[in-house]
Write an enzyme that holds these catalytic residues in place. Structure first.
Site, mmCIF file in Angstrom:
data_model
loop_
_atom_site.group_PDB
_atom_site.id
_atom_site.type_symbol
_atom_site.label_atom_id
_atom_site.label_comp_id
_atom_site.label_asym_id
_atom_site.label_seq_id
_atom_site.Cartn_x
_atom_site.Cartn_y
_atom_site.Cartn_z
ATOM 1 N N LYS A 1 27.776 -6.444 8.126
ATOM 2 C CA LYS A 1 27.414 -5.037 8.359
ATOM 3 C C LYS A 1 26.415 -4.678 7.255
ATOM 4 O O LYS A 1 26.610 -3.730 6.480
ATOM 5 C CB LYS A 1 28.688 -4.176 8.308
ATOM 6 C CG LYS A 1 28.510 -2.754 8.764
ATOM 7 C CD LYS A 1 28.334 -2.603 10.269
ATOM 8 C CE LYS A 1 28.059 -1.152 10.625
ATOM 9 N NZ LYS A 1 27.645 -0.970 12.022
ATOM 10 N N ASP B 1 29.315 -4.719 14.894
ATOM 11 C CA ASP B 1 29.513 -3.910 16.107
ATOM 12 C C ASP B 1 28.831 -4.575 17.308
ATOM 13 O O ASP B 1 29.410 -4.676 18.394
ATOM 14 C CB ASP B 1 29.017 -2.464 15.899
ATOM 15 C CG ASP B 1 27.709 -2.373 15.135
ATOM 16 O OD1 ASP B 1 27.278 -3.391 14.553
ATOM 17 O OD2 ASP B 1 27.088 -1.293 15.128
ATOM 18 N N ASP C 1 40.786 -12.441 17.185
ATOM 19 C CA ASP C 1 41.756 -12.046 18.206
ATOM 20 C C ASP C 1 41.051 -11.680 19.502
ATOM 21 O O ASP C 1 41.534 -11.989 20.598
ATOM 22 C CB ASP C 1 42.592 -10.858 17.727
ATOM 23 C CG ASP C 1 43.909 -11.315 17.116
ATOM 24 O OD1 ASP C 1 43.967 -12.479 16.649
ATOM 25 O OD2 ASP C 1 44.869 -10.531 17.098
ATOM 26 N N ASP D 1 39.347 -11.256 11.262
ATOM 27 C CA ASP D 1 40.678 -10.941 11.773
ATOM 28 C C ASP D 1 40.548 -10.335 13.169
ATOM 29 O O ASP D 1 41.226 -10.734 14.129
ATOM 30 C CB ASP D 1 41.322 -9.926 10.795
ATOM 31 C CG ASP D 1 42.798 -9.723 11.054
ATOM 32 O OD1 ASP D 1 43.341 -10.399 11.949
ATOM 33 O OD2 ASP D 1 43.402 -8.881 10.373
ATOM 34 N N TYR E 1 41.032 -7.254 2.087
ATOM 35 C CA TYR E 1 42.486 -7.424 2.130
ATOM 36 C C TYR E 1 43.066 -7.736 0.747
ATOM 37 O O TYR E 1 44.264 -7.615 0.526
ATOM 38 C CB TYR E 1 42.892 -8.534 3.114
ATOM 39 C CG TYR E 1 42.674 -8.185 4.569
ATOM 40 C CD1 TYR E 1 42.210 -6.932 4.957
ATOM 41 C CD2 TYR E 1 42.936 -9.114 5.563
ATOM 42 C CE1 TYR E 1 42.002 -6.615 6.283
ATOM 43 C CE2 TYR E 1 42.732 -8.800 6.904
ATOM 44 C CZ TYR E 1 42.260 -7.553 7.255
ATOM 45 O OH TYR E 1 42.062 -7.239 8.591
#
Ligand code: NAD
Length: 369
Positions: free
Chosen positions: A192, A224, A252, A248, A141
């Site tokens: 990852k 994943d 959620d 992020d 980001y």
């Protein structure tokens, strides 16, 4: 020593829910001897309307001088058309970067009384209590270079950079290990590493750091698989630590396992343990001004503030127990109401928590849990 807390109600339901959290803080100040000074300032759309900018200098100065910031929520349709720099969310991002809030702590805790609120089967989520520690100021980001460029053949290409320094991984890692130590001593680091070099380094640093925390059981999971496991069997997790972007998305997803957005608090901390505390939901313009918003996420944010910035786990526990007691009695704002419960408004819910705190004080001196 008196602690300074800056109160930023913000927009939409922000002022309504923050007013209830302030009642709790004032109660702790007046009845439990908590030494706090409460200051109020503007942020978000309310600040744009009053001063032309979402993060006025005065607000920023007060935030820098405070031990903790309690925020409601910002934003709403009224300000959506503004240019990027004047949008309410810029106020939040500005506070995060000015205060160096690199560690975002998001618990996903499902009160057994609310297990029916989840879209998952009650037996999968009942008793869920996990904490996601998300890196908040680095990663893709913020990485540079970034942008959209035009190639020689005229086609456009978008690009971002995923970058983490060892020191950045280490400092979020420490927060996560310390958090696991205060809970059930299990930490899952999500990356990852099979595809990304940045993740390879992340895993290496977390593993090295783990040697300093032999009492915490460290595991690693690809993002994943972690996403799948969160929905399949979320109770296997205690603390999860991950990068800005993975966090992020995962936080959620974890929040939604509980089914009640009005119940979940969050903390964003800096290296000195000072922080900003806020509910995870937004300003809910659809119900603003109607006195029906659920104030419990904001009240539970006060509990996090007491625990992480004011060093008062005893009072934090008392607030959390008061919330549980109110739910036990069947009080519900409309967002969490089910058959057989009693619907109350924002202020009545806040008053009930304060009353439960008061009783608690008389039945369990000190309120330790
Ligand atoms: P939202 O979280 O505000 O609302 C989503 C839904 O949940 C709505 O139906 C709302 O009524 C309900 N809800 C949220 N909080 C509730 C509460 N405490 N009690 C009862 N119901 C509640 O998300 P949104 O509608 O996507 O966004 C609305 C505005 O909030 C936008 O301007 C958005 O940019 C902003 N926003 C701000 C923050 C923040 O301040 N941290 C976070 C997310 C969204």
């Amino acid at each position: 020593m008196s602690h300074k807390i800056l109160i930023l109600p913000g927009d939409g339901i922000g002022p309504e829910i923050v007013a209830e959290a302030v009642k709790v803080l004032e109660h702790l100040r007046d009845r439990r001897g908590l030494q706090v000074e409460l200051e109020h300032a503007l942020v978000g759309g309310a600040a744009v309307d009053a001063t032309g900018t979402p993060l006025p200098e005065e607000t920023l100065a007060l935030a820098r001088a405070a031990d903790a910031v309690l925020l409601g929520a910002v934003g709403g349709p009224r300000w959506e058309g503004l240019e990027r720099e004047r949008r309410p969310e810029r106020g939040l991002l500005g506070l995060r970067s000015a205060l160096g809030l690199f560690a975002n702590l998001r618990p996903a805790l499902l009160y057994p009384q609310l297990a029916q609120a989840s879209t998952l089967k009650a037996e999968v989520v009942a008793g869920l209590d996990l904490m996601i520690v998300r890196e908040l100021t680095g990663g893709i980001y913020f990485g540079r270079p970034r942008g959209i460029r035009t190639l020689e053949n005229g086609e456009r290409e978008g690009f971002n950079t995923l970058v983490y320094r060892e020191s950045e991984i280490e400092r979020i890692g420490r927060v996560a290990f310390e958090t696991a130590r205060r809970r059930h001593h299990r930490l899952c680091s999500v990356d990852k590493a099979n595809v990304l070099e940045c993740s390879e380094l992340w895993r290496e640093v977390m593993t090295r750091l783990g040697e300093a925390y032999p009492d915490v059981e460290l595991s690693h999971m690809y993002v994943d698989n972690a996403t799948m496991q969160l929905v399949r069997a979320p109770k296997q997790f205690d603390v999860m630590v991950t990068t800005n972007m993975f966090g992020d998305i995962l936080s959620d997803c974890a929040a939604m396992l509980t089914g009640s957005i009005g119940m979940l608090p969050s903390a964003s901390l800096n290296a000195e343990g000072r922080g900003m505390y806020e509910p995870i939901h937004g300003s809910a313009p659809d119900i603003a001004g109607r006195g029906i918003a659920n104030p419990l996420a904001t009240i539970l944010s006060v509990a996090m503030l007491l625990r992480h910035s004011l060093g008062r786990p005893d009072l934090a526990g008392a607030v959390e127990q008061a919330v549980a007691r109110v739910l036990d009695r069947g009080l519900r704002t409309p967002d969490i109401a089910t058959a057989g419960t009693r619907q109350v408004g924002t202020a009545e819910m806040g008053d009930a928590v304060v009353a439960a705190l008061d009783e608690f004080e008389h039945t369990d001196t000190g309120g330790r849990t």
